[in-house]
Design a protein around this motif. Structure first.
Motif, mmCIF file in Angstrom:
data_model
loop_
_atom_site.group_PDB
_atom_site.id
_atom_site.type_symbol
_atom_site.label_atom_id
_atom_site.label_comp_id
_atom_site.label_asym_id
_atom_site.label_seq_id
_atom_site.Cartn_x
_atom_site.Cartn_y
_atom_site.Cartn_z
ATOM 1 N N LEU A 697 46.646 31.076 26.793
ATOM 2 C CA LEU A 697 45.444 31.416 27.548
ATOM 3 C C LEU A 697 44.300 31.825 26.620
ATOM 4 N N LYS A 698 44.641 32.517 25.526
ATOM 5 C CA LYS A 698 43.603 32.972 24.598
ATOM 6 C C LYS A 698 42.845 31.797 23.979
ATOM 7 N N ARG A 699 43.515 30.651 23.882
ATOM 8 C CA ARG A 699 42.879 29.492 23.256
ATOM 9 C C ARG A 699 41.872 28.822 24.190
ATOM 10 N N PHE A 700 41.877 29.220 25.475
ATOM 11 C CA PHE A 700 40.957 28.585 26.435
ATOM 12 C C PHE A 700 40.023 29.570 27.125
ATOM 13 N N ILE A 701 40.521 30.764 27.433
ATOM 14 C CA ILE A 701 39.739 31.699 28.240
ATOM 15 C C ILE A 701 39.158 32.765 27.325
ATOM 16 N N THR A 702 37.890 32.618 27.034
ATOM 17 C CA THR A 702 37.196 33.537 26.136
ATOM 18 C C THR A 702 36.627 34.711 26.916
ATOM 19 N N CYS A 703 36.084 35.694 26.174
ATOM 20 C CA CYS A 703 35.436 36.842 26.818
ATOM 21 C C CYS A 703 34.278 36.398 27.701
ATOM 22 N N LEU A 725 45.470 37.852 38.993
ATOM 23 C CA LEU A 725 45.865 37.045 37.844
ATOM 24 C C LEU A 725 44.932 37.281 36.668
ATOM 25 N N LEU A 726 43.646 37.397 36.961
ATOM 26 C CA LEU A 726 42.676 37.666 35.905
ATOM 27 C C LEU A 726 42.936 39.040 35.286
ATOM 28 N N ALA A 727 43.266 39.990 36.120
ATOM 29 C CA ALA A 727 43.566 41.336 35.618
ATOM 30 C C ALA A 727 44.837 41.331 34.778
ATOM 31 N N ALA A 728 45.862 40.586 35.204
ATOM 32 C CA ALA A 728 47.102 40.519 34.424
ATOM 33 C C ALA A 728 46.835 39.935 33.045
ATOM 34 N N TYR A 729 45.967 38.913 32.975
ATOM 35 C CA TYR A 729 45.619 38.330 31.680
ATOM 36 C C TYR A 729 44.855 39.333 30.826
ATOM 37 N N ASP A 730 43.968 40.103 31.434
ATOM 38 C CA ASP A 730 43.200 41.113 30.700
ATOM 39 C C ASP A 730 44.126 42.131 30.056
ATOM 40 N N SER A 760 28.605 50.147 40.545
ATOM 41 C CA SER A 760 27.930 51.067 39.626
ATOM 42 C C SER A 760 26.738 50.375 38.976
ATOM 43 N N ASP A 761 25.849 51.181 38.419
ATOM 44 C CA ASP A 761 24.654 50.623 37.779
ATOM 45 C C ASP A 761 24.964 50.017 36.421
ATOM 46 N N SER A 762 26.031 50.494 35.795
ATOM 47 C CA SER A 762 26.328 50.030 34.438
ATOM 48 C C SER A 762 26.993 48.660 34.417
ATOM 49 N N GLY A 763 27.505 48.241 35.532
ATOM 50 C CA GLY A 763 28.176 46.942 35.586
ATOM 51 C C GLY A 763 29.566 47.020 35.003
ATOM 52 N N PHE A 764 30.171 45.858 34.739
ATOM 53 C CA PHE A 764 31.550 45.780 34.248
ATOM 54 C C PHE A 764 31.630 46.170 32.774
ATOM 55 N N ASP A 765 32.713 46.896 32.438
ATOM 56 C CA ASP A 765 33.029 47.055 31.021
ATOM 57 C C ASP A 765 33.406 45.694 30.459
ATOM 58 N N HIS A 766 33.223 45.533 29.162
ATOM 59 C CA HIS A 766 33.593 44.252 28.556
ATOM 60 C C HIS A 766 35.104 44.106 28.589
ATOM 61 N N PRO A 767 35.612 43.204 29.329
ATOM 62 C CA PRO A 767 37.055 43.012 29.342
ATOM 63 C C PRO A 767 37.507 42.343 28.057
ATOM 64 N N LEU A 768 38.765 42.356 27.810
ATOM 65 C CA LEU A 768 39.400 41.720 26.665
ATOM 66 C C LEU A 768 38.946 42.330 25.350
ATOM 67 N N SER A 769 38.281 43.524 25.382
ATOM 68 C CA SER A 769 37.821 44.146 24.127
ATOM 69 C C SER A 769 38.767 45.256 23.702
#
Length: 769
Positions: A697-703, A725-730, A760-769
């Motif tokens: 998955l890392k080779r296809f799904i980038t941040c 599923l997206l959360a499980a990958y994260d 929230s006003d800040s939006g999403f934290d950067h996933p996969l970081s």
């Protein structure tokens, strides 16, 4: 595209034969013996013979043969005769003069004209012809001209005395006595045939019978009446106070039944006629007693239920052949021959039932409802209630008609006897709602395709670049196309089969974007009949591997999995069925086992060694890893694309092969949808969590792709089919394991955080970081 045209057959003529030379049913001995009995009846007594038989049983043909035989049969010596002489034969067809009100008069005038040799004149002016008869009329038999003239005139006088408006009883008695004396003197037997009594009106039947009774004792006179007993009896009932049968017995001295043809002879005639219309192979399918899968073991052939109970005579057979020929020449391959024969037979012999069927489409045709369930049970009750309105009286007739309906409409058999199994391929059967009206309107519906168009495309068309048009796509994508490849290409050569599959791959790519299913795959597997071995199958697989159509990638994925599964089964026949079930794709979308089971698979085989399966699999796998296939003009989507992605991990065991296959797959779909497809394919729900193929998955799904997906989800919560599923990958992103297990608690915690961050006003934290 033009429809094929065959030579049209001519209709059968329902005409009686005129000579024994034309008789095909060995009645010559019967005719000869009966003719001898009529011509040599002893003494001068009169005789009234009744030849009885139903309509179409051949009474007129028998009469014609009797007339021919009598013409060559000498009668017994009469009083004062020195040698045998022929009888005088008179033929009277009263139905020609029906409605004239002068049948009795015309009967005796006919006898008179026969004696005078004047039958060549116009029948409608018969009475006037008699009055103008020449004195030099040619004599009949051995009588002198003067004697013939006197007898003829006596019959004419009697006919005048029998005019309906004649009230002079004395005159009638006098002329009758005069005729009797002349007949006694001639001693020549006269045989009068009166045919088709059953065609007359009721009062006319009575008039003719009374006339025969009134003059039935004239010497040397023999009357031969031909009629259907039931019909004549009903006519006499109206004037004889319901005692028509008793009255008939008083008139007819010698009742004779028609020589009955064996029923097998009638059926042979019918079957010969059908063969001449539709060909031997199709005809055999109609009247052979074969088990029909849609009825299970209790097959009720249409021929037995709708045809045999009604076809009893040669006339019946001829009527049905002619009517069927007319319908078939109009509809031909746009209907099933067996169904057309059945419904045509009901139209000819049971029009009330035919009209009832025509008005009962919603009750008789296959239901799109599932076989089980409350709605189906309610519909079943409605159908059974409607069957009680069958327009027949009497238990036997009702049972017969119900059997006919069940044979044509298997859903009715289910409702009555629970003997229904929905057939996989029904062609253009009458029980299909979309084809029902064709059998009654003699034309197909506006949204249906002629069978000849299917055959032309699959068998005759060149299928070149110029054929990749809307017209061919309309044919290939029509509902009725699914069973045609197997029907028309079952004996085609490998080259033609490969050409058709290649054409469908190109045609489907030009006219389709969303793929809930794949027509090209269905065509290929239908031709191969789920057997991937043999010359034709290898040619088809190679055509798919060589095709540049983006649709060929979908078909290659389906087939590669099917072939791999067939090889596994062949090499491991000892494996338990349950193990095979567990080996099915269960990743992501493949949790939907019903959808996976809907795909056709190879038949199990234990002896697939050097069968070409491995070569075919290698060609398809090579194609699936290749990225030089033509890109679609519009990204492809649909349920089958999800299946394609989920099958890749099952087709390829090496990570590098999977990567290359996903790279090729990625070129076919939208980038955002690719995220969904990849997650479904490479994350498997198991136990209390998920197994994630994180390295691939890392080779296809980038941040960036994850961020894009989350933003889409923020605007539309339904844009990602399963956010878990997206959360499980994260969660599994930082793991270096090939299959990282992530428990449900971690996944649920992250999904809740994302839901909170959406607001929230800040939006999403950067996933996969």
């Amino acid at each position: 595209m033009s429809q094929h045209s065959d030579l049209y057959l001519s209709f059968l003529q329902d005409e009686p034969i005129g000579s024994a030379a034309d008789d095909k049913y060995n009645r010559s001995t019967y005719v000869r013996n009966l003719a001898l009995s009529l011509s040599r009846f002893p003494g001068s007594e009169s005789l009234v013979v009744g030849i009885q038989g139903p309509w179409g049983s051949g009474k007129t043909s028998l009469k014609n043969m009797l007339v021919e035989q009598l013409a060559s049969t000498p009668s017994k010596k009469g009083k004062g005769k020195k040698q045998e002489e022929k009888v005088i034969v008179v033929e009277f067809e009263p139905w020609i003069y029906s409605g004239s009100g002068r049948l009795v008069t015309l009967l005796f005038n006919q006898i008179s004209l026969t004696l005078l040799g004047k039958l060549g004149t116009a029948r409608h002016n018969i009475a006037n012809v008699l009055k103008r008869a020449a004195n030099k009329a040619a004599p009949i038999s051995g009588l002198a001209p003067a004697q013939v003239q006197m007898i003829a005139k006596a019959f004419g006088n009697l006919g005048e005395a029998l005019e309906p408006d004649n009230q002079d009883i004395d005159r009638l008695s006098e002329r009758r006595k005069d005729l009797k004396e002349k007949l006694e003197e001639s001693a020549t037997r006269i045989v009068v045939f009166i045919d088709d009594l059953d065609r007359l009106m009721d009062d006319e039947v009575t008039d003719v019978m009374r006339a025969v009774k009134a003059v039935g004792d004239l010497p040397y006179m023999t009357y031969v009446l031909l009629y259907d007993r039931d019909s004549v009896t009903k006519s006499l009932d109206k004037s004889c106070h319901g005692k028509g049968d008793e009255y008939l017995k008083k008139i007819i001295q010698v009742p004779i039944g028609m020589p009955e043809l064996p029923q097998e002879v009638v059926y042979d005639r019918l079957e010969d006629g059908l063969t001449g219309i539709i060909g031997e192979k199709r005809a055999e399918q109609i009247y052979e007693k074969v088990q029909n899968a849609q009825f299970g073991d209790s097959s009720l052939p249409i021929y037995d239920a709708c045809v045999k109970p009604f076809v009893r005579t040669m006339r019946d057979a001829n009527r049905l052949i002619n009517e069927f020929m007319l319908c078939y020449q109009v509809l031909r391959d746009d209907v099933e021959s067996m169904d057309l024969l059945g419904i045509t037979s009901l139209e000819v012999f049971n029009p009330d039932l035919h009209r009832w069927i025509m008005a009962s489409k919603d009750y008789l045709c296959d239901s799109d409802l599932p076989i089980t369930g409350r709605l189906m049970l309610d519909h079943k009750v409605e159908v059974k209630a409607h069957l009680s309105t069958l327009p027949t009286y009497g238990t036997d007739a009702k049972d017969r008609d119900l059997r006919a309906v069940e044979s044509l409409f298997p859903f009715v058999a289910y409702c009555v006897d629970s003997l229904y199994t929905r057939p996989d391929e029904v062609g253009r059967a009458i029980h299909r709602p979309e084809h029902f009206n064709t059998y009654f309107r003699l034309s197909i519906g506006n949204n249906l395709i002629h069978e000849a168009e299917y055959r032309k495309l699959l068998v005759d068309d060149s299928l070149g670049e110029e054929d990749l048009d809307d017209e061919h796509w309309l044919i290939v994508s029509s509902k009725g196309f699914s069973d045609k490849p197997a029907k028309y290409l079952s004996v085609a050569d490998a080259g033609r089969c490969a050409l058709v599959v290649g054409f469908c791959l190109e045609l489907e790519a030009r006219h389709r974007v969303v793929y809930p299913s794949c027509i090209s795959h269905d065509v290929a597997t239908a031709i191969m009949k789920k057997d991937y071995t043999g010359e034709r199958s290898e040619a088809i697989v190679q055509a798919i591997a060589d095709s540049n159509s983006p649709v060929s990638m979908i078909v290659a994925a389906c087939m590669a999995y099917e072939i791999r599964r067939a090889i596994h089964r062949a090499k491991s026949p000892e494996k338990d069925t349950q193990e095979q079930v567990e080996s099915k794709p269960t990743i992501g979308l493949m949790n939907n086992v019903a959808m996976f089971d809907s795909l056709p698979f190879c038949q199990d085989s234990e002896d697939i060694e050097d069968s070409g399966l491995e070569r075919g699999l290698m060609s398809l796998c090579k194609k699936l890893k290749c990225t030089n296939c033509r890109h679609p003009q519009t990204p492809l989507s649909g349920r089958l694309l999800q299946w394609y992605a989920s099958a890749i991990p099952l087709i390829f065991t090496k990570t590098d092969d999977r990567y290359r296959a996903f790279s090729a797959f990625q070129d076919l779909v939208d980038d955002t949808k690719f995220v969904d497809y990849a997650l479904y394919a490479l994350i498997q729900e198991q136990g209390g969590g998920f197994i994630v193929d994180a390295p691939l998955l890392k080779r296809f799904i980038t941040c960036e792709r994850i961020q894009t997906s989350l933003k889409l989800w923020d605007n539309d919560p339904n844009s990602i089919e399963d956010i878990k599923l997206l959360a499980a990958y994260d969660v599994a992103y930082k793991s270096n394991n090939h299959a990282k297990f992530v428990n449900n608690g971690e996944v649920d915690f992250l999904v809740e955080n994302w839901k909170h961050e959406r607001h929230s006003d800040s939006g999403f934290d950067h996933p996969l970081s």
